[in-house]
Design a protein around this motif. Sequence first.
Motif, short mmCIF file in Angstrom:
data_model
loop_
_atom_site.label_atom_id
_atom_site.label_comp_id
_atom_site.label_asym_id
_atom_site.label_seq_id
_atom_site.Cartn_x
_atom_site.Cartn_y
_atom_site.Cartn_z
N LEU A 4 0.84 -1.20 0.00
CA LEU A 4 0.00 0.00 0.00
C LEU A 4 0.88 1.26 0.00
N LYS A 45 1.92 1.90 -3.34
CA LYS A 45 0.77 2.11 -4.24
C LYS A 45 0.63 0.95 -5.24
N TRP A 46 1.00 -0.24 -4.83
CA TRP A 46 0.84 -1.41 -5.68
C TRP A 46 -0.49 -2.09 -5.32
N SER A 47 -1.16 -2.61 -6.33
CA SER A 47 -2.42 -3.31 -6.03
C SER A 47 -2.31 -4.80 -6.35
N GLU A 66 -5.20 -6.48 -2.04
CA GLU A 66 -6.30 -5.94 -1.25
C GLU A 66 -7.13 -7.05 -0.60
N LYS A 96 -3.54 0.87 -10.70
CA LYS A 96 -4.78 1.23 -10.01
C LYS A 96 -4.57 2.48 -9.17
N ILE A 141 -7.56 1.58 -4.30
CA ILE A 141 -6.94 0.45 -3.56
C ILE A 141 -7.33 0.57 -2.08
N THR A 157 -11.00 -0.20 -1.25
CA THR A 157 -11.29 -1.65 -1.24
C THR A 157 -10.82 -2.27 0.07
#
Length: 315
Positions: free
Chosen positions: A122, A125-127, A130, A207, A212, A215
């Motif tokens: 997170l 900023k990688w998805s 989740e 994303k 992110i 979710t």
Amino acid sequence: MKTKDSLFKKFRGQVFKNKDLSKIAAYKIGGKAKFLLVPKKDEDVEEVLKVSQEKSIPLFILGSGTNLLISDKGFEGIVLWMGPRAGEKINQSIKVLKEDDQSVLIKVPAHFSKAQLLDFSLRKKWSGLEFSAGIPGSLGGAVYMNAGTKWGSYGEVIECVDFVSAAKGHFSLTSKDIGFRYRGHGEGLLDGATLVSSVTLKLSKTKPLEKILSTVDEIYSYRGLRQPLELPNCGSVFKNPVNSEKGAGRLIEAAQLKGSKVGGAEVSLKHANFILNTGSAKAQHVHSLIRKIQNKVYAQFSINLEPEVIFLGKF
Ligand SMILES: Cc1cc2nc3c(=O)[nH]c(=O)nc-3n(C[C@H](O)[C@H](O)[C@H](O)COP(=O)(O)OP(=O)(O)OC[C@H]3O[C@@H](n4cnc5c(N)ncnc54)[C@H](O)[C@@H]3O)c2cc1C
């Protein structure tokens, strides 16, 4: 008591004899391990696997103990603890293997926790992770169980896994070869003596962060409302049966077993697929309640509920 043992001469981690496992397990129940070994470095595990094989001492690889019911009689063998190691930082241990505008391929040692990895992803900023919000335990446990939720599972983001065993040494398998399936993997692959040492995952970079985070928040709220997290438990006790429209929780509820008790073990009133340790439960109480549920659900619906929880030791 912590003692060096003549069996594990080169081992640099901690060696405990007759160690109470109830303090480690999420259920807060269970007996003692003849040996509990806490490795310091990855190389330490090889010696343990070898000693277990050469001396024919039963071995159990413990992650964080969040999916375990440990017998009150304990375990007459070696428990190798592959949980988070004090002082190790995930940002210093993750390797970025490949990265472009769209995605990133990372390799993570398996003893880190799912929460640590989600948090790290997170911040980057990688998805892709989740779905794992709120699932406790180590990444090794995630591979073994193909842990997941209705939003996804690890098998969907894992590219490959590095293993080590006394019989085969170090080897890697792709996600396809592992054959991830609902809360499991291909038959005979992880035989209890094969250790997951690191996990390579592919995450997305496309994303928007707000999406992110929303979710993840949604999943945490969903879990908070539906799951009894106040008392010790192991998450879902049973897998959802494939041949039923109803999930395990709904079947247990329909069999009127919500609130049912054996000793200090109780079927949760909030979510019937959770068995709680209300404070005085013994592993035997939980085990008997599991059998009682299986018998009643089978008698009423002719459905065999398969445990998701792993049993350690004799019941
Ligand atoms: C409150 C709560 C909520 C939960 N929610 C979920 C959920 O939403 N979804 C879900 O799938 N699960 C859930 N679980 C169950 C559990 O968290 C998962 O199965 C988790 O992946 C287990 O990880 P662990 O490290 O605790 O494994 P353990 O419980 O320590 O071990 C589980 C199995 O994995 C094996 N294992 C562990 N590490 C390794 C390794 N390095 N190498 C080889 N084998 C290994 C063990 O031998 C054992 O067979 C929940 C549990 C709790 C207590």
